[in-house]
Every structure is written in structure tokens, then in C-alpha cells.
Design a protein around this motif. Structure first.
Motif, PDB file in Angstrom:
ATOM      1  N   ALA A  82      44.344  31.944  34.545  1.00  0.00           N
ATOM      2  CA  ALA A  82      44.094  33.050  35.470  1.00  0.00           C
ATOM      3  C   ALA A  82      44.078  34.390  34.752  1.00  0.00           C
ATOM      4  O   ALA A  82      43.330  35.297  35.134  1.00  0.00           O
ATOM      5  CB  ALA A  82      45.165  33.055  36.567  1.00  0.00           C
ATOM      6  N   SER A  83      44.871  34.541  33.708  1.00  0.00           N
ATOM      7  CA  SER A  83      44.935  35.829  33.001  1.00  0.00           C
ATOM      8  C   SER A  83      43.667  36.147  32.231  1.00  0.00           C
ATOM      9  O   SER A  83      43.518  37.265  31.725  1.00  0.00           O
ATOM     10  CB  SER A  83      46.137  35.849  32.054  1.00  0.00           C
ATOM     11  OG  SER A  83      46.050  34.799  31.105  1.00  0.00           O
ATOM     12  N   ASP A  84      42.750  35.174  32.130  1.00  0.00           N
ATOM     13  CA  ASP A  84      41.443  35.469  31.516  1.00  0.00           C
ATOM     14  C   ASP A  84      40.638  36.434  32.371  1.00  0.00           C
ATOM     15  O   ASP A  84      39.689  37.051  31.900  1.00  0.00           O
ATOM     16  CB  ASP A  84      40.647  34.178  31.308  1.00  0.00           C
ATOM     17  CG  ASP A  84      41.195  33.333  30.170  1.00  0.00           C
ATOM     18  OD1 ASP A  84      41.882  33.890  29.301  1.00  0.00           O
ATOM     19  OD2 ASP A  84      40.927  32.115  30.159  1.00  0.00           O
ATOM     20  N   VAL A  85      41.003  36.534  33.646  1.00  0.00           N
ATOM     21  CA  VAL A  85      40.368  37.482  34.563  1.00  0.00           C
ATOM     22  C   VAL A  85      41.328  38.652  34.758  1.00  0.00           C
ATOM     23  O   VAL A  85      42.400  38.499  35.335  1.00  0.00           O
ATOM     24  CB  VAL A  85      40.044  36.826  35.918  1.00  0.00           C
ATOM     25  CG1 VAL A  85      39.419  37.841  36.881  1.00  0.00           C
ATOM     26  CG2 VAL A  85      39.108  35.641  35.717  1.00  0.00           C
ATOM     27  N   THR A  86      40.936  39.812  34.279  1.00  0.00           N
ATOM     28  CA  THR A  86      41.836  40.973  34.331  1.00  0.00           C
ATOM     29  C   THR A  86      41.750  41.724  35.653  1.00  0.00           C
ATOM     30  O   THR A  86      42.657  42.490  35.993  1.00  0.00           O
ATOM     31  CB  THR A  86      41.519  41.935  33.178  1.00  0.00           C
ATOM     32  OG1 THR A  86      40.153  42.376  33.289  1.00  0.00           O
ATOM     33  CG2 THR A  86      41.708  41.237  31.829  1.00  0.00           C
ATOM     34  N   ALA A  87      40.677  41.515  36.394  1.00  0.00           N
ATOM     35  CA  ALA A  87      40.533  42.125  37.726  1.00  0.00           C
ATOM     36  C   ALA A  87      39.601  41.257  38.554  1.00  0.00           C
ATOM     37  O   ALA A  87      38.604  40.736  38.042  1.00  0.00           O
ATOM     38  CB  ALA A  87      39.994  43.548  37.625  1.00  0.00           C
ATOM     39  N   LEU A  88      39.948  41.107  39.814  1.00  0.00           N
ATOM     40  CA  LEU A  88      39.129  40.308  40.721  1.00  0.00           C
ATOM     41  C   LEU A  88      39.232  40.923  42.103  1.00  0.00           C
ATOM     42  O   LEU A  88      40.267  40.834  42.764  1.00  0.00           O
ATOM     43  CB  LEU A  88      39.620  38.851  40.746  1.00  0.00           C
ATOM     44  CG  LEU A  88      38.841  37.859  41.606  1.00  0.00           C
ATOM     45  CD1 LEU A  88      37.387  37.767  41.166  1.00  0.00           C
ATOM     46  CD2 LEU A  88      39.494  36.480  41.548  1.00  0.00           C
ATOM     47  N   ASP A  89      38.162  41.581  42.541  1.00  0.00           N
ATOM     48  CA  ASP A  89      38.214  42.256  43.835  1.00  0.00           C
ATOM     49  C   ASP A  89      36.812  42.406  44.402  1.00  0.00           C
ATOM     50  O   ASP A  89      35.811  42.161  43.725  1.00  0.00           O
ATOM     51  CB  ASP A  89      38.872  43.633  43.710  1.00  0.00           C
ATOM     52  CG  ASP A  89      38.383  44.407  42.493  1.00  0.00           C
ATOM     53  OD1 ASP A  89      37.181  44.296  42.169  1.00  0.00           O
ATOM     54  OD2 ASP A  89      39.194  45.103  41.860  1.00  0.00           O
ATOM     55  N   ALA A  90      36.753  42.775  45.658  1.00  0.00           N
ATOM     56  CA  ALA A  90      35.468  42.979  46.325  1.00  0.00           C
ATOM     57  C   ALA A  90      34.750  44.182  45.726  1.00  0.00           C
ATOM     58  O   ALA A  90      35.379  45.160  45.298  1.00  0.00           O
ATOM     59  CB  ALA A  90      35.687  43.178  47.820  1.00  0.00           C
ATOM     60  N   TRP A  91      33.433  44.090  45.705  1.00  0.00           N
ATOM     61  CA  TRP A  91      32.622  45.191  45.179  1.00  0.00           C
ATOM     62  C   TRP A  91      32.742  46.394  46.117  1.00  0.00           C
ATOM     63  O   TRP A  91      32.709  46.257  47.329  1.00  0.00           O
ATOM     64  CB  TRP A  91      31.168  44.752  45.092  1.00  0.00           C
ATOM     65  CG  TRP A  91      30.254  45.749  44.439  1.00  0.00           C
ATOM     66  CD1 TRP A  91      29.909  45.825  43.129  1.00  0.00           C
ATOM     67  CD2 TRP A  91      29.545  46.807  45.094  1.00  0.00           C
ATOM     68  NE1 TRP A  91      29.057  46.863  42.914  1.00  0.00           N
ATOM     69  CE2 TRP A  91      28.813  47.494  44.101  1.00  0.00           C
ATOM     70  CE3 TRP A  91      29.482  47.244  46.419  1.00  0.00           C
ATOM     71  CZ2 TRP A  91      28.001  48.577  44.395  1.00  0.00           C
ATOM     72  CZ3 TRP A  91      28.690  48.341  46.723  1.00  0.00           C
ATOM     73  CH2 TRP A  91      27.959  48.991  45.718  1.00  0.00           C
ATOM     74  N   ARG A  92      32.906  47.564  45.541  1.00  0.00           N
ATOM     75  CA  ARG A  92      33.007  48.770  46.342  1.00  0.00           C
ATOM     76  C   ARG A  92      32.431  49.950  45.584  1.00  0.00           C
ATOM     77  O   ARG A  92      32.422  50.002  44.364  1.00  0.00           O
ATOM     78  CB  ARG A  92      34.460  49.052  46.736  1.00  0.00           C
ATOM     79  CG  ARG A  92      35.389  49.427  45.593  1.00  0.00           C
ATOM     80  CD  ARG A  92      36.790  49.774  46.098  1.00  0.00           C
ATOM     81  NE  ARG A  92      37.436  48.644  46.749  1.00  0.00           N
ATOM     82  CZ  ARG A  92      37.998  48.704  47.940  1.00  0.00           C
ATOM     83  NH1 ARG A  92      37.998  49.831  48.633  1.00  0.00           N
ATOM     84  NH2 ARG A  92      38.580  47.645  48.470  1.00  0.00           N
ATOM     85  N   THR A  93      31.958  50.905  46.361  1.00  0.00           N
ATOM     86  CA  THR A  93      31.555  52.187  45.819  1.00  0.00           C
ATOM     87  C   THR A  93      31.887  53.237  46.872  1.00  0.00           C
ATOM     88  O   THR A  93      31.402  53.166  48.009  1.00  0.00           O
ATOM     89  CB  THR A  93      30.061  52.231  45.452  1.00  0.00           C
ATOM     90  OG1 THR A  93      29.724  53.539  44.994  1.00  0.00           O
ATOM     91  CG2 THR A  93      29.175  51.854  46.621  1.00  0.00           C
ATOM     92  N   GLY A  94      32.743  54.170  46.528  1.00  0.00           N
ATOM     93  CA  GLY A  94      33.197  55.148  47.507  1.00  0.00           C
ATOM     94  C   GLY A  94      33.933  54.461  48.641  1.00  0.00           C
ATOM     95  O   GLY A  94      34.858  53.688  48.431  1.00  0.00           O
ATOM     96  N   GLU A  95      33.487  54.724  49.851  1.00  0.00           N
ATOM     97  CA  GLU A  95      34.099  54.109  51.038  1.00  0.00           C
ATOM     98  C   GLU A  95      33.435  52.797  51.420  1.00  0.00           C
ATOM     99  O   GLU A  95      33.868  52.123  52.357  1.00  0.00           O
ATOM    100  CB  GLU A  95      34.019  55.088  52.223  1.00  0.00           C
ATOM    101  CG  GLU A  95      34.780  56.386  52.004  1.00  0.00           C
ATOM    102  CD  GLU A  95      36.263  56.139  51.835  1.00  0.00           C
ATOM    103  OE1 GLU A  95      36.816  55.289  52.577  1.00  0.00           O
ATOM    104  OE2 GLU A  95      36.868  56.790  50.958  1.00  0.00           O
ATOM    105  N   THR A  96      32.394  52.409  50.709  1.00  0.00           N
ATOM    106  CA  THR A  96      31.653  51.196  51.042  1.00  0.00           C
ATOM    107  C   THR A  96      32.242  49.995  50.315  1.00  0.00           C
ATOM    108  O   THR A  96      32.395  50.007  49.089  1.00  0.00           O
ATOM    109  CB  THR A  96      30.169  51.334  50.650  1.00  0.00           C
ATOM    110  OG1 THR A  96      29.608  52.463  51.317  1.00  0.00           O
ATOM    111  CG2 THR A  96      29.394  50.077  51.024  1.00  0.00           C
ATOM    112  N   VAL A  97      32.593  48.964  51.081  1.00  0.00           N
ATOM    113  CA  VAL A  97      33.134  47.732  50.525  1.00  0.00           C
ATOM    114  C   VAL A  97      32.266  46.562  50.978  1.00  0.00           C
ATOM    115  O   VAL A  97      31.924  46.453  52.158  1.00  0.00           O
ATOM    116  CB  VAL A  97      34.589  47.494  50.983  1.00  0.00           C
ATOM    117  CG1 VAL A  97      35.124  46.182  50.408  1.00  0.00           C
ATOM    118  CG2 VAL A  97      35.479  48.655  50.577  1.00  0.00           C
TER     119      VAL A  97
END
Length: 286
Positions: free
Chosen positions: A73-88
Motif C-alpha cells: 500500500a505504501s507504494d501509493v503515496t496519495a489516493l483521492d478523488a480528482w478535484r480542482t478548486g471546489e469541483t470534485v
């Protein structure tokens, strides 16, 4: 269509019974696309899969493991939904890999019906995988025969819709570790593997995996890559799944229903003795 609940969507239907039509409310299983983007020195889409929303991070981690992109799991340093500004965008996940890792060489489309599209064959799998380990005594067959019932009791999405596949992971002593549901059989397994990755539990030695549908190469290969030594299904296996389990020493039991099963590979792990000549003769005559 009305409000969406977790994993299901409410719809209005017409039920026909004995020629009588009536309006009714029903629920159907959610199926939505999940786009997975990998971020290294560049960002690009590597997979688009149809799935039931929920445990998306586990699904992404399990898929990345099955494709040989990561090993922990530590091979992935970040995993989250795509966002830009207030848009998710909740249906787009961005996985940032640690330095030195690379994205898969090609884009993969995975439908909810088949998860084999992104993987090569027995030869390629042999390069990446080791034989799953079992260091315990013989597995209690009664535990295995009862496991599909225990999975079924926890399939809340199937209860609501009749359309969800399930997967459950058990210890050798029958303790239930995790269950997951999804519209795709392979997605349910990826979610189990992703959960185990986050627990730093791989390889999953001395465990058995139960799936609610058939077993093809896609499911069997994911089990091998996760180090699962026993695979249990309520429906049929494919020829390639049987060959894979034989090659990697995985015990494969299918048609596990009503206290019955068919063992296709690895029966010695269950302490099974060879059938007597008279028993084989009787089976051949029926």
C-alpha cells in the motif's frame, strides 16, 4: 428515479402478476464508471471499470496490485478523488506512485462482467507470483462448506437488489476477516485485496477466499497474486482457472452448495483421500 442510497438507486416499476399490473417502488444496484489515473512524472488514465460505488480506494489498490504496478500500500503515496478548486469528481481517482514506480504500459477497459482484460496468461503470472503458502493442518471441510452461507448473510446489496456479487476472506480457523460486494465479481475480489494491502496483510497465507459466482482466470489469478491458498466458489470454474490453481498449488472448490462441493485442485489440503474404486465406479455409472 428518486434519491440514491449507498450502493442502490430507487426506481419506479410496474409489476405484472397473473395479468394484473400495479405500480411499485424497487431498487437496482448502482453501476457507475470509475476512472483510475496514475500520477508519476506525468498523469494519465490507466483503467476505466464499471463498478458499484463504495470502497473505491480498496478497488484501486487491488487492481494496481493485480497489474503488477505496486506490491504494498505504501507504494501509493496519495489516493483521492480528482478535484480542482471546489469541483470534485468522485468517479475519478488519482493514485500517486512513489518515486521509481511506473504506470501500466497501456490503458485497460474492464467491464463489470470480466476482469481478465488487463492480464496476460499463465506464463506472465509465473514471473510475478509465487505459490501461496499453507502452513496449517488440513483445512476443516465443514468450515468451507458453511462459508458461502456466512458470506450470503452479509450481502446487504444483494438482499436489496438481487444483483451484487460478493467476496469474503476467512482465516484457516474460520474467522471472517472482510466482505465486499460489487456488480463485478472481479471488483469484489479487488476490494478484498485492496483492504488486505492497507492492513499490510499480504501475502494472505493460511486464508481462504469465498466468491458468490463462478471462478475464471481473472478471479483465480487475483487470488494467486494475493497469496491466497484456497479458493471457494458457489458456481463453476473455467478450464483455465483449474489449470492455474493446479499450477500454483491452490485448492479450488466449486459448486459449494447445500453441504456439497466439487474439488478441482489441491484436495490434499483438505485431508481428502482418493475415492475408492467402487465409489468411482458408481459415479461413472450415474
Amino acid at each position: 428515479m428518486k434519491a440514491v442510497e449507498e450502493g442502490v438507486e430507487r426506481v419506479e416499476v410496474r409489476r405484472v402478476e397473473h395479468g394484473v399490473v400495479r405500480e411499485a417502488a424497487d431498487v437496482v444496484l448502482l453501476e457507475e464508471p470509475l476512472e483510475l489515473r496514475v500520477v508519476t512524472d506525468e498523469e494519465r488514465t490507466v483503467n476505466l471499470t464499471m463498478r458499484t460505488p463504495g470502497h473505491d480506494e480498496d478497488l484501486a489498490l487491488g487492481w494496481l496490485l493485480s497489474e503488477g504496478v505496486i506490491s504494498k500500500a505504501s507504494d501509493v503515496t496519495a489516493l483521492d478523488a480528482w478535484r480542482t478548486g471546489e469541483t470534485v469528481l468522485p468517479n475519478v481517482l488519482r493514485a500517486t506512485l512513489r518515486e521509481g514506480l511506473h504506470a501500466p504500459p497501456r490503458f485497460t477497459w474492464t467491464s463489470s462482467a470480466c476482469g481478465v482484460c488487463g492480464i496476460g496468461g499463465l506464463e506472465r503470472l509465473a514471473v510475478r507470483a509465487e505459490r501461496p503458502s499453507w502452513t496449517e493442518d488440513a483445512l476443516d471441510l465443514d468450515l468451507v462448506l458453511d462459508a458461502p452461507r456466512r458470506l450470503r448473510e452479509r450481502q446487504v446489496l444483494f438482499d436489496a437488489t438481487g444483483g451484487a456479487h460478493g467476496a469474503a476472506l476467512f482465516t484457516s480457523s474460520g474467522d471472517l476477516l472482510a466482505t465486499r460486494e460489487d456488480i463485478g465479481r472481479h471488483n469484489a475480489v479487488d476490494k478484498i485485496v485492496g483492504w488486505a494491502l492497507r492492513q499490510a496483510a499480504l501475502p494472505l497465507s493460511n486464508t481462504f477466499l469465498v466468491v458468490s459466482g463462478r471462478v475464471g482466470y481473472d478471479i483465480a489469478s487475483k487470488a494467486v497474486l494475493a497469496g491466497i491458498p484456497v479458493l471457494v466458489s458457489v458456481s463453476a470454474p473455467s478450464s483455465l482457472a483449474v489449470r492455474l490453481c493446479e499450477a500454483f498449488g491452490v485448492t479450488l472448490l466449486s459448486f459449494v452448495r447445500e453441504r456439497r462441493c466439487t474439488v478441482y485442485a489441491g484436495g490434499e489440503r483438505l485431508g481428502l483421500k482418493n475415492a475408492s474404486p467402487s465409489a468411482r465406479k458408481g459415479e461413472d455409472e450415474t
